[in-house]
Design an enzyme around this catalytic site. Structure first.
Site, short mmCIF file in Angstrom:
data_model
loop_
_atom_site.label_atom_id
_atom_site.label_comp_id
_atom_site.label_asym_id
_atom_site.label_seq_id
_atom_site.Cartn_x
_atom_site.Cartn_y
_atom_site.Cartn_z
N GLY A 90 0.76 -1.15 0.06
CA GLY A 90 -0.03 -0.03 -0.32
C GLY A 90 0.67 1.35 -0.06
N ALA A 91 -0.11 2.10 0.04
CA ALA A 91 1.30 3.46 -0.31
C ALA A 91 0.30 4.77 0.59
CB ALA A 91 0.97 4.20 -1.46
N GLY A 127 0.40 7.74 4.39
CA GLY A 127 0.58 9.48 3.92
C GLY A 127 2.02 9.47 4.00
N ASP A 168 -3.72 11.36 12.95
CA ASP A 168 -3.96 10.85 11.65
C ASP A 168 -4.50 9.38 11.78
OD1 ASP A 168 -4.92 10.36 8.89
OD2 ASP A 168 -2.65 10.23 7.42
#
Ligand SMILES: *[C@@H]1O[C@H](CO)[C@@H](O)[C@H](O)[C@H]1NC(C)=O
Ligand SMILES: *[C@@H]1O[C@H](CO)[C@@H](O)[C@H](O)[C@H]1NC(C)=O
Ligand SMILES: *[C@@H]1O[C@H](CO)[C@@H](O)[C@H](O)[C@H]1NC(C)=O
Ligand SMILES: *[C@@H]1O[C@H](CO)[C@@H](O)[C@H](O)[C@H]1NC(C)=O
Ligand SMILES: *[C@@H]1O[C@H](CO)[C@@H](O)[C@H](O)[C@H]1NC(C)=O
Ligand SMILES: *[C@@H]1O[C@H](CO)[C@@H](O)[C@H](O)[C@H]1NC(C)=O
Ligand SMILES: *[C@@H]1O[C@H](CO)[C@@H](O)[C@H](O)[C@H]1NC(C)=O
Ligand SMILES: *[C@@H]1O[C@H](CO)[C@@H](O)[C@H](O)[C@H]1NC(C)=O
Ligand SMILES: *[C@@H]1O[C@H](CO)[C@@H](O)[C@H](O)[C@H]1NC(C)=O
Ligand SMILES: *[C@@H]1O[C@H](CO)[C@@H](O)[C@H](O)[C@H]1NC(C)=O
Ligand SMILES: *[C@@H]1O[C@H](CO)[C@@H](O)[C@H](O)[C@H]1NC(C)=O
Length: 835
Positions: free
Chosen positions: A493-494, A496, A612
């Protein structure tokens, strides 16, 4: 309790209204002896009155002061605390002069307002003297040691308290100064081009200390009260105390004892001359205490250790025969410009001999024992010392022989010494034992490695394993991680902070390798943050296994979470339509996530604000146990001060961002609570909180959900896919109520995470939540996606819970060592080395 407060409040109101004089007539006199006589503002919020000097003196003496309801806090005093005897008075003369007069009739202070015709104490706390056409004098323009909300502090004004002062320079630099010469604290921003504009400092009623530049039309946040909030019925002041520290105090409306909500110099011992000349500041368990360097000194005033010490034998009486007293773990405070001009690099012993041979111009010296060999010479006969076992420096003070007992007989030390007096042979045995044990362990591991894996013959891997076993983060080389991830092939995944890849370590552990982007920190700080993250262990937090810091490369290696992230299970997408979690799993995930965040906020040593919280950052292990990931990273990406942030610097994900991010207000742990509330609502509903559809009357889902909740339609909020399953509706109700408390617009209305946990567990029954009106309403369209990740985040400090939190709250949270006085920070800032 409530009744009592109200009664007191009424009583003060009655007292105040009975003596109200909206304007003070020329010829009026306020006398020190009649304590019930006051000049009050129209609504009685402030009064001008005589207050006995604290601590009480004999015979009693008084100051003429403007004080908040109930006499506390004092916000201004005539002649900056000048005391008069019981015969004294404050006179508004017919000539227009306001004058403080002693019992003998001599004027102690004079406002210099001859020609004035009226004086008024306004409801803001401002005493205004005017002549009918203009203001001649006002107490706001002549502050003493305190600023109240709506009072403007501009260039040229100064707050003073004994020999300390606080001022603002024309470029917006705020400084705390001792004796008008030594600046021991400053806060400025060199990148604000303020040369064309005069800044004004003000404390807003909601608790923000702000600098505004009228022409540049910018406002910079300097500091904030830890209980800042909108219109919350708290009265706050900024005060320079007589211990040289600048603080924000809050007291409840109607008076009461003010409590500390912000402190400029978090380490009191760093305040110059706190313990007077030749006084040495140290800490007993909780408070700073003052002592003398050694028995060569005596206290100037045995009843007041803060007055300092003096040599029992003056240096003059042994001019050719002086010697030096050596004080380990002690610094002699030295701030610019002195520090810079008197600092050079020589060895430890050279530092002391140099001071000795420097007959006239050296009274003391400090040598850093950190290998740098920095030596700072004190050429004035004023020494302000700081002793702490964690300080890596040695100080030398010139005295006449013979040397009296040493180290210093300060309170903190004698306690510590008694505790640590262990016979030497015990120490030797323990050290030898530990060494032997380590050798045996290492040998054992080595043999184990060799037998079990041929690839582990490499020395570095062996050490890595040893470190892993000990819980410390393992340092990997970039090459090792390249191999582990087969050249960063399998992207998970990518996030933040950068892309995440699956990898397998040589010992077959499957890991997730995160390649960090946009790191602005140096190697050393990166390692410090990594140490903090990896020392944060909790069942509901993803564990950091290791890191890599090589050249530009910064990577973090985490344990691998088999079931991916929570969003995959909550929201229907083309790829993940098959997965669905039943209510029991969902509720346990909600509890686990809350426990993980609670730990970050309240229980670990270096508290962390996540910044976050969203479903993508909640990972699930093979048993669907929730693990919060990416904590501590906000700090890594941009360690810069968050006080001058702009909207564009907001990282984080819209939809989960608390309103204070957008309103440019300080970020606290309550901002995470907001994000958690949104996640909780999504766990219940299986819908993104910002979804807009026909079904929700074209409103944001969270707004619509509250309306349904108001109507009592709890099952309408619940995920439709759970309709045919067994669901504990009591848990659903608790979760929904808790989520609406979490997403309240005002931070102080949101509960703490531990309280949220109690609500979920049913330990406490929450009250009905008010509507979570959001400033973001309307700003987010139905098709809104997450905020792009090229914005950068920043770090925020959380004040640890408990009674001590208020006094130790720090706005600059760059340091990992939130617990107080860390070696590197302290020594370098005390000596202010320019190198
Ligand atoms: C102040 O209180 C005393 C008694 O406590 C009373 O005699 C006096 O009149 C009061 N003075 C004023 C100005 O209210
Ligand atoms: C006022 O008078 C008292 C004695 O009457 C004296 O001790 C005090 O120092 C005087 N205060 C000032 C500021 O002159
Ligand atoms: C009041 O004071 C102002 C400023 O000091 C002065 O210009 C003005 O003439 C004064 N007015 C009167 C009526 O004295
Ligand atoms: C403080 O400054 C602001 C704007 O700079 C102004 O509107 C306000 O009236 C000032 N307050 C006082 C008490 O002078
Ligand atoms: C304090 O200030 C006074 C006056 O400026 C000066 O004479 C004195 O040397 C200063 N003391 C110290 C220790 O700097
Ligand atoms: C603020 O003033 C202090 C002391 O004069 C100085 O050391 C510091 O560099 C100044 N800061 C800025 C940003 O100008
Ligand atoms: C100083 O101000 C500039 C512009 O307002 C801002 O970009 C920068 O982050 C600030 N620096 C600090 C250290 O506050
Ligand atoms: C600051 O402003 C002045 C005048 O507005 C300008 O001349 C100067 O170049 C500016 N300096 C910087 C560093 O922007
Ligand atoms: C530390 O010092 C303060 C102030 O002198 C004192 O009140 C307190 O009792 C001391 N605490 C301990 C544990 O000695
Ligand atoms: C200290 O206090 C004691 C008793 O309170 C008193 O007798 C003594 O004079 C004081 N010493 C000094 C130096 O003020
Ligand atoms: C210097 O001190 C030593 C003892 O420390 C003493 O024996 C000697 O006489 C002293 N010399 C002078 C010149 O005072």
């Amino acid at each position: 309790m409530f009744l009592k407060t109200q009664f007191l409040f009424l009583l003060t109101l009655v007292l105040a209204t009975s003596t109200v004089t909206t304007a003070i007539d020329p010829g009026s006199t306020l006398s020190a002896s009649s304590s019930n006589q006051t000049w009050s503002s129209p609504s009685g919020t402030f009064s001008l009155l005589f207050i006995p000097v604290q601590p009480p003196t004999t015979p009693p003496s008084f100051i003429a002061a403007i004080a908040y309801t109930g006499g506390n806090p004092v916000v201004w005093s005539a002649g900056n605390g000048a005391a008069v005897d019981s015969g004294g008075s404050l006179q508004f003369l017919r000539s227009g002069d306001l004058r403080l007069v002693n019992g003998s009739g001599s004027a102690v202070w004079d406002a210099g307002t001859a020609g004035a015709t009226s004086a008024t104490l306004e409801d803001s706390g401002n005493l205004v003297i005017s002549n009918g056409t203009g203001t001649l004098w006002s107490s706001f323009d002549h502050p003493t040691d305190t600023l109240v909300p709506s009072q403007n502090f501009s260039v040229g004004k100064v707050l003073t308290s004994e020999r300390y002062s606080f001022s603002l320079s024309s470029i917006g630099n705020l400084t705390l100064t001792w004796n008008n010469s030594i600046v021991y604290w400053n806060q400025g921003n060199s990148s604000v081009n303020a040369s064309s504009d005069s800044p004004v400092l003000a404390l807003s009623p909601i608790g923000l200390l702000q600098l505004s530049y009228a022409k540049l039309s910018t406002v910079a946040l300097v500091a904030y009260s830890s209980d800042y909030d909108k219109n919350d019925g708290v009265f706050r002041v900024l005060k320079l105390d007589n211990d040289g520290n600048l603080r924000i105090y809050s007291s409840s409306l109607g008076g009461g004892t003010p409590s500390v909500r912000w402190t400029a110099v978090s380490d009191q011992c760093e305040v110059y001359a706190y313990c007077g000349n030749y006084g040495v500041c140290s800490y007993n368990d909780s408070s700073p205490v003052c002592g003398c360097p050694s028995q060569n000194f005596e206290m100037v005033d045995p009843n007041d250790s803060r007055r300092g010490c003096r040599r029992k034998v003056s240096l003059d009486s042994c001019q050719r025969n002086v010697t030096v007293l050596t004080l380990d773990h002690t610094v002699v405070l030295s701030y610019p410009p002195e520090a810079a001009s008197q600092s050079f690099f020589i060895g430890l012993s050279a530092c002391s001999t140099n001071c000795l041979s420097n007959s006239g111009a050296c009274f003391a010296a400090t040598s850093l024992s950190d290998g740098s060999g920095q030596c700072v010479i004190k050429s004035e006969d004023f020494v302000s010392g700081y002793h702490d076992p964690s300080l890596p420096s040695t100080s030398y003070i010139k005295v006449c022989p013979p040397l009296a007992p040493n180290p210093p007989p300060s309170i903190g030390d004698s306690v510590r010494e008694k505790r640590s007096r262990v016979p030497a042979w015990v120490v030797v045995v323990i050290i030898l034992g530990t060494l032997l044990g380590l050798i045996a362990l290492e040998g054992g591991l080595w043999m184990w490695c060799c037998r079990h894996s041929t690839r582990l013959g490499v020395l570095s891997a062996q050490y890595a394993l040893l470190e892993y076993a000990s819980g410390a983060p393992v340092q990997f080389s970039y090459k090792e991680l390249q191999q582990a991830t087969k050249g960063f092939k399998e992207k998970l995944g990518a996030g933040g902070f950068g892309a995440v890849y699956r990898g397998t370590l040589v010992n077959k552990t499957v890991v997730a390798v995160k390649q960090l982007e946009g790191i602005e920190q140096g190697e050393k700080q990166f390692r410090m943050e990594v140490a903090t993250i990896s020392s944060t262990h909790h069942l509901n937090l993803v564990r950091l296994i290791g890191f890599c810091s090589e050249g530009r490369h910064r990577l973090l290696v985490y344990e691998f979470m088999k079931n991916g992230s929570l969003d995959d299970f909550l929201f229907l997408t083309e790829q993940h339509s098959g997965k669905l979690l039943n209510w029991e799993y969902r509720f346990n995930i909600a509890l686990g996530t809350a426990r993980g965040i609670t730990y970050l906020h309240e229980e670990c040593r270096d508290c962390i604000v996540h910044c976050d919280i969203k479903p993508e950052n909640i990972l699930l292990d093979e048993n669907y146990v929730a693990k919060v990931s990416d904590f501590g990273l906000a700090k890594l990406i941009n360690p810069k001060d968050h006080r001058h942030r702009t909207l564009t610097s907001v990282r984080g994900t819209r939809g989960y961002l608390a309103p204070e991010w957008l309103a440019n207000l300080p970020i606290t742990s309550k901002s995470d609570v907001y994000g958690y509330g949104m996640v909780l609502l999504e766990i219940v509903s299986g819908r993104r909180n910002f979804d807009v559809s026909e079904e929700t009357n074209r409103k944001k889902f969270s707004i619509w959900a509250y309306e349904e909740f108001e109507k009592g339609n709890i099952s309408g909020i619940l995920d439709k896919r759970l309709a045919n399953q067994e669901v504990d509706m009591e848990q659903v109700r608790r979760a929904i109520q808790a989520s609406f408390w979490c997403i309240q617009e005002q931070p102080s209305h949101r509960p703490t995470m531990s309280r949220v946990l109690q609500m979920l567990e049913g330990v406490t029954e929450p009250e009905r939540p008010p509507a979570p009106k959001s400033v973001m309403e309307g700003a987010v369209s139905g098709t809104s996606t997450y905020l792009s990740s090229n914005a950068s985040a920043f770090s925020v400090g959380v004040s640890p819970p408990g009674p001590s939190s208020s006094s130790s709250f720090q706005t600059s949270a760059v340091s990992t060592f939130t617990s107080g006085r860390n070696l590197e920070k302290t020594t370098s800032s005390l000596l202010q080395s320019d190198t």
